[in-house]
Design a protein around this motif. Structure first.
Motif, PDB file in Angstrom:
ATOM      1  N   GLU A 186       0.810  -1.209   0.000  1.00  0.00           N
ATOM      2  CA  GLU A 186       0.000   0.000   0.000  1.00  0.00           C
ATOM      3  C   GLU A 186       0.851   1.271   0.000  1.00  0.00           C
ATOM      4  N   PRO A 187       0.317   2.331  -0.580  1.00  0.00           N
ATOM      5  CA  PRO A 187      -0.967   2.415  -1.278  1.00  0.00           C
ATOM      6  C   PRO A 187      -0.958   1.744  -2.659  1.00  0.00           C
ATOM      7  N   ILE A 188       0.233   1.480  -3.193  1.00  0.00           N
ATOM      8  CA  ILE A 188       0.384   0.691  -4.413  1.00  0.00           C
ATOM      9  C   ILE A 188       1.592  -0.218  -4.243  1.00  0.00           C
ATOM     10  N   GLN A 189       1.600  -1.311  -4.969  1.00  0.00           N
ATOM     11  CA  GLN A 189       2.678  -2.283  -4.836  1.00  0.00           C
ATOM     12  C   GLN A 189       3.945  -1.817  -5.552  1.00  0.00           C
ATOM     13  N   GLY A 190       5.080  -2.006  -4.890  1.00  0.00           N
ATOM     14  CA  GLY A 190       6.373  -1.810  -5.525  1.00  0.00           C
ATOM     15  C   GLY A 190       6.778  -0.375  -5.785  1.00  0.00           C
ATOM     16  N   TRP A 191       6.099   0.601  -5.156  1.00  0.00           N
ATOM     17  CA  TRP A 191       6.452   2.000  -5.417  1.00  0.00           C
ATOM     18  C   TRP A 191       7.763   2.374  -4.739  1.00  0.00           C
ATOM     19  N   ILE A 192       8.585   3.114  -5.470  1.00  0.00           N
ATOM     20  CA  ILE A 192       9.847   3.637  -4.938  1.00  0.00           C
ATOM     21  C   ILE A 192      10.257   4.826  -5.793  1.00  0.00           C
ATOM     22  N   ASP A 193      10.965   5.781  -5.205  1.00  0.00           N
ATOM     23  CA  ASP A 193      11.323   6.984  -5.971  1.00  0.00           C
ATOM     24  C   ASP A 193      12.811   7.320  -5.892  1.00  0.00           C
ATOM     25  N   ASN A 194      13.648   6.365  -5.453  1.00  0.00           N
ATOM     26  CA  ASN A 194      15.072   6.660  -5.323  1.00  0.00           C
ATOM     27  C   ASN A 194      15.897   5.405  -5.592  1.00  0.00           C
ATOM     28  N   VAL A 195      17.204   5.594  -5.730  1.00  0.00           N
ATOM     29  CA  VAL A 195      18.116   4.468  -5.968  1.00  0.00           C
ATOM     30  C   VAL A 195      19.182   4.412  -4.882  1.00  0.00           C
ATOM     31  N   PHE A 196      18.795   4.762  -3.656  1.00  0.00           N
ATOM     32  CA  PHE A 196      19.729   4.718  -2.541  1.00  0.00           C
ATOM     33  C   PHE A 196      20.023   3.275  -2.127  1.00  0.00           C
ATOM     34  N   GLY A 197      21.174   3.077  -1.486  1.00  0.00           N
ATOM     35  CA  GLY A 197      21.510   1.797  -0.888  1.00  0.00           C
ATOM     36  C   GLY A 197      21.462   0.633  -1.858  1.00  0.00           C
ATOM     37  N   PRO A 198      20.886  -0.501  -1.421  1.00  0.00           N
ATOM     38  CA  PRO A 198      20.902  -1.712  -2.254  1.00  0.00           C
ATOM     39  C   PRO A 198      20.111  -1.560  -3.552  1.00  0.00           C
ATOM     40  N   THR A 199      19.164  -0.615  -3.582  1.00  0.00           N
ATOM     41  CA  THR A 199      18.389  -0.399  -4.809  1.00  0.00           C
ATOM     42  C   THR A 199      19.292   0.059  -5.944  1.00  0.00           C
ATOM     43  N   GLY A 200      20.311   0.840  -5.619  1.00  0.00           N
ATOM     44  CA  GLY A 200      21.226   1.323  -6.649  1.00  0.00           C
ATOM     45  C   GLY A 200      21.923   0.195  -7.390  1.00  0.00           C
ATOM     46  N   GLY A 201      22.318  -0.841  -6.654  1.00  0.00           N
ATOM     47  CA  GLY A 201      22.975  -1.980  -7.291  1.00  0.00           C
ATOM     48  C   GLY A 201      22.041  -2.727  -8.227  1.00  0.00           C
ATOM     49  N   ILE A 202      20.775  -2.889  -7.809  1.00  0.00           N
ATOM     50  CA  ILE A 202      19.801  -3.592  -8.638  1.00  0.00           C
ATOM     51  C   ILE A 202      19.462  -2.789  -9.886  1.00  0.00           C
ATOM     52  N   VAL A 203      19.302  -1.490  -9.740  1.00  0.00           N
ATOM     53  CA  VAL A 203      18.996  -0.633 -10.891  1.00  0.00           C
ATOM     54  C   VAL A 203      20.169  -0.621 -11.868  1.00  0.00           C
ATOM     55  N   GLY A 204      21.392  -0.543 -11.330  1.00  0.00           N
ATOM     56  CA  GLY A 204      22.569  -0.577 -12.193  1.00  0.00           C
ATOM     57  C   GLY A 204      22.693  -1.875 -12.964  1.00  0.00           C
ATOM     58  N   ALA A 205      22.371  -2.990 -12.292  1.00  0.00           N
ATOM     59  CA  ALA A 205      22.407  -4.294 -12.958  1.00  0.00           C
ATOM     60  C   ALA A 205      21.300  -4.396 -13.999  1.00  0.00           C
ATOM     61  N   GLY A 206      20.111  -3.874 -13.653  1.00  0.00           N
ATOM     62  CA  GLY A 206      18.999  -3.903 -14.588  1.00  0.00           C
ATOM     63  C   GLY A 206      19.252  -3.048 -15.813  1.00  0.00           C
ATOM     64  N   ALA A 207      20.045  -1.996 -15.652  1.00  0.00           N
ATOM     65  CA  ALA A 207      20.388  -1.134 -16.782  1.00  0.00           C
ATOM     66  C   ALA A 207      21.490  -1.735 -17.645  1.00  0.00           C
ATOM     67  N   GLY A 208      22.093  -2.825 -17.166  1.00  0.00           N
ATOM     68  CA  GLY A 208      23.173  -3.448 -17.913  1.00  0.00           C
ATOM     69  C   GLY A 208      24.523  -2.822 -17.654  1.00  0.00           C
ATOM     70  N   LEU A 209      24.615  -1.977 -16.632  1.00  0.00           N
ATOM     71  CA  LEU A 209      25.868  -1.288 -16.332  1.00  0.00           C
ATOM     72  C   LEU A 209      26.685  -2.016 -15.266  1.00  0.00           C
ATOM     73  N   ILE A 210      26.041  -2.404 -14.173  1.00  0.00           N
ATOM     74  CA  ILE A 210      26.733  -3.108 -13.090  1.00  0.00           C
ATOM     75  C   ILE A 210      26.660  -4.604 -13.350  1.00  0.00           C
ATOM     76  N   ARG A 211      27.832  -5.237 -13.436  1.00  0.00           N
ATOM     77  CA  ARG A 211      27.873  -6.673 -13.736  1.00  0.00           C
ATOM     78  C   ARG A 211      28.560  -7.469 -12.635  1.00  0.00           C
ATOM     79  N   THR A 212      29.093  -6.772 -11.658  1.00  0.00           N
ATOM     80  CA  THR A 212      29.725  -7.458 -10.528  1.00  0.00           C
ATOM     81  C   THR A 212      29.593  -6.596  -9.287  1.00  0.00           C
ATOM     82  N   LEU A 213      29.448  -7.247  -8.133  1.00  0.00           N
ATOM     83  CA  LEU A 213      29.319  -6.544  -6.868  1.00  0.00           C
ATOM     84  C   LEU A 213      30.131  -7.262  -5.797  1.00  0.00           C
ATOM     85  N   ASN A 214      30.670  -6.477  -4.880  1.00  0.00           N
ATOM     86  CA  ASN A 214      31.443  -7.018  -3.763  1.00  0.00           C
ATOM     87  C   ASN A 214      30.485  -7.320  -2.610  1.00  0.00           C
ATOM     88  N   VAL A 215      29.935  -8.531  -2.602  1.00  0.00           N
ATOM     89  CA  VAL A 215      28.871  -8.907  -1.671  1.00  0.00           C
ATOM     90  C   VAL A 215      29.166 -10.270  -1.067  1.00  0.00           C
TER      91      VAL A 215
END
Length: 523
Positions: free
Chosen positions: A250-279
């Motif tokens: 709620e109020p809607i599923q999956g809403w987000i408006d930033n790429v802070f923290g772990p979201t940044g790594g996922i967005v970078g990978a989804g964009a095809g830019l990040i291909r490796t992470l130190n995890v």
């Protein structure tokens, strides 16, 4: 069933709704990610709330009123507009800035807040891990002191909640719901940053931080004690959320408006830019949905008001993912992201979705050279030759800086105590548990991650759902080329390895032949 404000009687209100009825709430940080969801939830689920005062500063050429209007253009307010169409008159904006003395408020606005406010949520903070120490202190430490000082003058104050972070004391691997001695007092740190210039402060920042990983955690640790010391005798509570990411339901599923923290790594990978992470894939990913976080935050203000300050110190609520369950690991987090990201890729991606993770820094550095630097160098060279401005290497410099400041939190696991938070959940009535749900006891991570990844596609990449089939075909083509390149590089590496081993063996045979010849001559 949603009941509109005019029909809601005291008998029909839940205990939390009754607490917020006719109250005037002051919120700092209302333009931020957490703040927006807090505003929406209060207006929609506590429809008898009287007023919400929002502290907003002018930014990027927009005055406070323009910024306020921009907030309500966000998709998360669509449900509120349907259920509570007259909500807008309850919002009053006051111009100010948490990094300034007296919060940058005019005398009239300050008098208004002191006279009218009964509940305070101090959410505002700079969340940049690599923020300059001077600004981090100004907003995170000094701003907190200013809020507490103003709260002390409020005659109708029922509850004030300071929003900290679960990682405010991340130099401890076990984090209880209690205060920890600060590395330096807030007053001494304010004096230091006021005395030294920025260059000198930059030079001594590593010394100041000690075993803290960044200025964010460092200043938040100090700010908690600043709130306690300057909030004596106030109905004060400290709320410590873990890494806050997209809404669950709620109020809607999956809403987000930033790429802070772990979201940044996922967005970078989804964009095809990040291909490796130190995890470290075995470590726990303390990520929590923002809607559940806000529900817990709203409940803490109710709990603090009912607590009557019976404890010597203000109550602290650690809100984290690990309850009875072990939580989500970073390996599972990345596996889910890869699965759902591949299923619904972005039409804007420049390469296929791949993510090679490793806990070993040396191997990670080698992978960044192979998977990031070399491709970027080749593409930038092509751009330069064709008369265009090279940009990939510059972009990867920022990406690797981001990875460096976030890897600390994906390489460690903390033992968070959360007895206060779980006790709060048990105090809620069945109706409030439904309206303000925040239990993480039996959380469905798979369903949530699917919503999270879909939300990133919709709200961060701004991709229309109709483009999914085309994006899948595009991703399949990228995958073919990616595999060709990877297998070609592997074949070349094997060939060079074979040649190197053959060369070494030939040297050994030559040396043996020479040795035999020498022995023959001697005989």
């Amino acid at each position: 069933m949603t009941v509109i404000a005019d029909e809601l009687t005291p008998v029909e209100r839940t205990p939390i709704q009754e607490f917020y009825a006719h109250q005037k709430v002051f919120i700092t940080g209302g333009t931020g990610f957490l703040g927006k969801v807090l505003i929406e939830k209060l207006l929609r689920s506590c429809p008898d709330i009287s007023t919400i005062y929002l502290l907003i500063r002018s930014k990027k050429g927009k005055d406070v009123h323009n910024r306020l209007e921009a907030i309500f253009d966000d998709p998360i307010f669509e449900l509120l507009k349907k259920e509570q169409p007259k909500y807008r008159h309850k919002i009053i904006v006051v111009s100010g800035d948490c990094s300034l003395p007296n919060l940058g408020l005019s005398s009239d606005d300050k008098d208004l807040l002191i006279r009218e406010t009964s509940i305070v949520f101090h959410v505002a903070a700079t969340v940049r891990f690599d923020e300059k120490i001077k600004y981090a202190v100004a907003i995170n430490v000094s701003g907190t002191k200013e809020v507490m000082d103003m709260c002390r003058a409020m005659h109708n104050l029922k509850s004030v909640i300071y929003v900290s972070t679960a990682y405010s004391n991340c130099n401890q691997l076990t984090i209880k719901e209690e205060f920890y001695p600060p590395p330096i007092s807030g007053q001494n740190l304010e004096n230091l940053t006021a005395t030294l210039d920025e260059r000198r402060l930059d030079d001594i920042t590593p010394i100041l931080l000690g075993d803290f990983p960044n200025t964010y955690a460092f200043t938040k640790a100090i700010a908690e004690n600043t709130a306690k010391d300057n909030g004596k005798d106030l109905p004060l509570g400290i709320f410590r959320p873990a890494m806050v990411i997209s809404t669950s339901s709620e109020p809607i599923q999956g809403w987000i408006d930033n790429v802070f923290g772990p979201t940044g790594g996922i967005v970078g990978a989804g964009a095809g830019l990040i291909r490796t992470l130190n995890v470290n894939s075995d470590c726990v990913a303390e990520v929590i949905p923002v809607d559940l976080t806000v529900n817990a935050l709203i409940a803490t203000a109710w709990d603090v008001a009912n607590g009557k300050n019976v404890a010597s110190d203000p109550p602290i609520y650690n809100y984290v993912a690990t309850w009875e369950n072990k939580g989500l690991t970073w390996g599972e987090y990345n596996d889910y992201a890869l699965e759902f990201g591949t299923r619904t890729p972005s039409i804007r991606s420049i390469w296929c979705y791949v993510n090679y993770t490793t806990r070993y820094t040396t191997l990670y550095n080698l992978l960044t050279i192979i998977l990031h630097i070399i491709p970027a160098l080749i593409l930038d060279t092509g751009l330069f030759i064709t008369g265009q401005k090279p940009k990939l290497l510059k972009l990867y410099k920022k990406i690797h800086k981001f990875a460096a400041v976030t890897s600390y939190f994906s390489q460690n696991t903390w033992n968070f105590h959360n007895a206060n938070t779980r006790a709060l959940w048990d105090k809620l009535s069945p109706e409030d548990q439904k309206n303000f749900f925040f239990s993480m006891a039996d959380f469905d991570w798979r369903t949530y991650m699917e919503r999270y990844i879909s939300g990133l596609r919709l709200y961060i990449f701004k991709d229309d759902p109709s483009t999914i089939p085309a994006a899948r075909k595009r991703m399949a083509v990228f995958k073919i080329f990616h595999n060709l390149i990877i297998y070609s590089m592997l074949a070349i590496a094997i060939w060079f390895g074979y040649k190197f081993v053959s060369f070494v063996l030939s040297l050994g045979q030559s040396a043996e032949t020479i040795s035999i010849s020498e022995n023959s001559i001697v005989r």
